[in-house]
Design a protein around this motif. Structure first.
Motif, short mmCIF file in Angstrom:
data_model
loop_
_atom_site.label_atom_id
_atom_site.label_comp_id
_atom_site.label_asym_id
_atom_site.label_seq_id
_atom_site.Cartn_x
_atom_site.Cartn_y
_atom_site.Cartn_z
N GLY A 68 0.84 -1.20 0.00
CA GLY A 68 0.00 0.00 0.00
C GLY A 68 0.86 1.24 0.00
O GLY A 68 2.04 1.19 0.40
N TRP A 69 0.30 2.35 -0.46
CA TRP A 69 1.03 3.62 -0.52
C TRP A 69 0.27 4.66 0.28
O TRP A 69 -0.94 4.85 0.10
N VAL A 70 0.98 5.35 1.17
CA VAL A 70 0.39 6.39 2.00
C VAL A 70 0.30 7.66 1.17
O VAL A 70 1.30 8.13 0.61
N LEU A 71 -0.87 8.24 1.06
CA LEU A 71 -1.09 9.43 0.26
C LEU A 71 -0.27 10.59 0.79
O LEU A 71 -0.12 10.77 2.01
N GLY A 72 0.24 11.38 -0.13
CA GLY A 72 1.08 12.52 0.22
C GLY A 72 1.87 12.97 -0.99
O GLY A 72 1.60 12.55 -2.12
N GLU A 73 2.86 13.85 -0.76
CA GLU A 73 3.69 14.37 -1.85
C GLU A 73 2.84 15.04 -2.92
O GLU A 73 3.19 15.03 -4.10
N GLY A 74 1.69 15.61 -2.50
CA GLY A 74 0.82 16.27 -3.45
C GLY A 74 -0.06 15.34 -4.26
O GLY A 74 -0.75 15.78 -5.18
N ILE A 75 -0.06 14.04 -3.93
CA ILE A 75 -0.82 13.04 -4.69
C ILE A 75 -1.97 12.53 -3.83
O ILE A 75 -1.76 12.07 -2.70
N GLY A 76 -3.19 12.61 -4.34
CA GLY A 76 -4.36 12.06 -3.69
C GLY A 76 -4.96 10.95 -4.52
O GLY A 76 -4.38 10.51 -5.52
N CYS A 77 -6.14 10.48 -4.13
CA CYS A 77 -6.75 9.34 -4.82
C CYS A 77 -8.27 9.50 -4.83
O CYS A 77 -8.87 9.91 -3.83
N ILE A 78 -8.86 9.16 -5.97
CA ILE A 78 -10.31 9.02 -6.09
C ILE A 78 -10.60 7.53 -6.16
O ILE A 78 -10.16 6.85 -7.09
N ASP A 79 -11.33 7.03 -5.18
CA ASP A 79 -11.63 5.60 -5.06
C ASP A 79 -13.07 5.35 -5.52
O ASP A 79 -14.01 5.84 -4.89
N LEU A 80 -13.21 4.61 -6.62
CA LEU A 80 -14.53 4.26 -7.14
C LEU A 80 -14.83 2.82 -6.74
O LEU A 80 -14.27 1.89 -7.31
N ASP A 81 -15.69 2.64 -5.76
CA ASP A 81 -16.01 1.30 -5.26
C ASP A 81 -17.22 0.72 -5.99
O ASP A 81 -18.15 1.44 -6.37
N ASP A 82 -17.20 -0.61 -6.16
CA ASP A 82 -18.34 -1.34 -6.74
C ASP A 82 -18.79 -0.73 -8.07
O ASP A 82 -19.98 -0.62 -8.35
N CYS A 83 -17.81 -0.34 -8.90
CA CYS A 83 -18.15 0.28 -10.18
C CYS A 83 -18.01 -0.69 -11.35
O CYS A 83 -18.28 -0.33 -12.49
N ILE A 84 -17.55 -1.92 -11.08
CA ILE A 84 -17.40 -2.93 -12.12
C ILE A 84 -18.31 -4.10 -11.77
O ILE A 84 -18.12 -4.76 -10.74
N VAL A 85 -19.29 -4.34 -12.60
CA VAL A 85 -20.27 -5.40 -12.36
C VAL A 85 -20.24 -6.35 -13.55
O VAL A 85 -20.43 -5.93 -14.70
N ASP A 86 -19.95 -7.62 -13.28
CA ASP A 86 -19.86 -8.65 -14.33
C ASP A 86 -18.86 -8.25 -15.41
O ASP A 86 -19.09 -8.45 -16.61
N GLY A 125 -13.43 -2.37 -8.23
CA GLY A 125 -13.29 -0.93 -8.06
C GLY A 125 -12.12 -0.40 -8.87
O GLY A 125 -11.34 -1.15 -9.47
N VAL A 126 -11.97 0.92 -8.88
CA VAL A 126 -10.92 1.59 -9.62
C VAL A 126 -10.32 2.68 -8.74
O VAL A 126 -11.05 3.41 -8.06
N HIS A 127 -8.98 2.78 -8.77
CA HIS A 127 -8.26 3.85 -8.07
C HIS A 127 -7.72 4.83 -9.10
O HIS A 127 -7.10 4.42 -10.08
N ILE A 128 -7.92 6.12 -8.86
CA ILE A 128 -7.38 7.17 -9.73
C ILE A 128 -6.42 8.00 -8.88
O ILE A 128 -6.84 8.80 -8.05
N PHE A 129 -5.12 7.78 -9.07
CA PHE A 129 -4.11 8.57 -8.37
C PHE A 129 -3.79 9.80 -9.21
O PHE A 129 -3.47 9.69 -10.40
N MET A 130 -3.85 10.97 -8.59
CA MET A 130 -3.62 12.21 -9.31
C MET A 130 -3.20 13.29 -8.33
O MET A 130 -3.37 13.16 -7.12
N ARG A 131 -2.63 14.35 -8.88
CA ARG A 131 -2.23 15.48 -8.04
C ARG A 131 -3.48 16.24 -7.58
O ARG A 131 -4.37 16.51 -8.40
N MET A 132 -3.51 16.55 -6.31
CA MET A 132 -4.65 17.26 -5.73
C MET A 132 -4.16 18.34 -4.77
O MET A 132 -3.03 18.28 -4.27
N LYS A 133 -5.02 19.29 -4.51
CA LYS A 133 -4.76 20.28 -3.49
C LYS A 133 -5.17 19.73 -2.13
O LYS A 133 -6.09 18.93 -2.03
N PRO A 134 -4.49 20.14 -1.07
CA PRO A 134 -4.90 19.70 0.27
C PRO A 134 -6.33 20.15 0.57
O PRO A 134 -6.82 21.13 0.04
N GLY A 135 -6.98 19.37 1.39
CA GLY A 135 -8.35 19.70 1.75
C GLY A 135 -9.03 18.55 2.44
O GLY A 135 -8.40 17.54 2.77
#
Length: 332
Positions: A96-114, A143-153
């Motif tokens: 696993g990777w701990v979020l940081g260094e300006g990189i966040g993640c959008i986690d799409l759960d249960d988005c792939i069916v059959d 599910g799908v993970h989208i790692f991308m640069r994000m602003k803190p928040g």
């Protein structure tokens, strides 16, 4: 007890050199592809942990672990490690990777069916795919993970028929990384790169990589592919020779063109206006001088074709082209 990343227990034996890390060449290749799939920015930062799947409150939870088996914290850098160390360890289920260094993640759960991506998830992926550092399938494959640069928040969860979780870089979370890059085709279907079946050259190469005997179907397919490649190469050589034969020798081609150009100028002089005569005569003299230079004629007058000599030049050019074609084809 040492495990392969696929979960297979590795046999411990007496052998020289480094201990085994993979149960088969296929697992070694898969691990290499996973390393290549991860962005350099993530691989270069020491923010990696291991995780185990443990039951908690009636469901399974991914618990972060250090390499020594103790609990890891997504907010304590002392419990993190490098990518190489985390990847080499066999503790738990994965890395696993701990979020940081300006990189966040959008986690799409249960988005792939059959095996099919839901429309709402496809819309989100297409919106961010150009900005994303990594888009991967989750550990469950649903599910799908989208790692991308994000602003803190502040992070947020969306539960409006969609199952979306947004984790900024400072959210103090970690994501179980799989390295299984996610691709979209025109219909939004998960693209699985299936192995080629037996009876194909790719399957023959796969047998050899695994140290397996090559079956008769794969061997026959490999022979057919080799014969087809050689035939195509032979055909290309013949075609190239034919095209080269169409180009006549440079000196004869230039002489022919110059003589025809002189003939046109001589015909144009008969129909020219008085003010155009001087220009045409000058051009004709230049062409005659060039003809004499290429043909080696003792004078300009000797280089001028008379009567039906142009037909003879045409015939000679065709003969030279044919001779050159035969010479080139004989050498291929």
């Amino acid at each position: 007890m040492r495990k392969c990343p696929c979960g297979e227990v590795l046999a411990i034996g007496i052998r020289q050199g480094r201990p085994r890390r993979y149960c088969s060449p296929a697992c070694r290749k898969r691990a290499w592809r996973q390393r290549r799939a991860l962005p350099r920015k993530m691989r270069a930062t020491p923010r990696w942990i291991r995780w185990t799947l443990e039951p908690r409150r009636g469901k399974f939870t991914k618990v972060p672990r250090q390499l020594n088996g103790r609990h890891a914290s997504s907010t304590d850098p002392r419990t993190w490690t490098t990518f190489g160390a985390a990847r080499a360890s066999s503790l738990g289920e994965g890395i696993g990777w701990v979020l940081g260094e300006g990189i966040g993640c959008i986690d799409l759960d249960d988005c792939i069916v059959d095996g099919r991506l839901q429309p709402w998830a496809e819309e989100i992926i297409r919106r961010y795919q150009r900005r994303a550092l990594l888009i991967e399938l989750s550990w469950s494959g649903e599910g799908v993970h989208i790692f991308m640069r994000m602003k803190p928040g502040a992070g947020r969860r969306i539960r409006d028929g969609r199952n979306i979780e947004v984790y900024p870089p400072d959210s103090g979370r970690y994501i179980a990384v799989t390295g299984r890059r996610f691709d979209l085709d025109g219909g939004g279907v998960v693209v699985d790169r299936d192995l080629k079946p037996c009876g194909t050259p790719a399957a023959a190469r796969r047998h050899r990589r695994r140290g397996e005997p090559v079956c008769d179907e794969c061997r026959a397919a490999e022979r057919e592919a080799t014969a087809a490649a050689r035939a195509a190469k032979r055909s290309e050589a013949i075609e190239a020779a034919a095209q080269a034969a169409e180009a006549p020798p440079e000196d004869i081609d230039q002489l022919d063109e110059l003589r025809f150009m002189y003939g046109r100028i001589r015909g144009a002089l008969l129909r020219a206006e008085p003010k155009e005569v001087a220009t045409l005569v000058k051009q004709g003299d230049q062409i005659l001088a060039r003809i004499a230079e290429l043909s080696g004629a003792p004078s300009v007058a000797a280089a001028v074709p008379a009567g039906d000599e142009l037909d003879e030049f045409r015939q000679m050019r065709q003969e030279r082209r044919q001779e050159r074609r035969e010479e080139l084809l004989a050498t291929t």
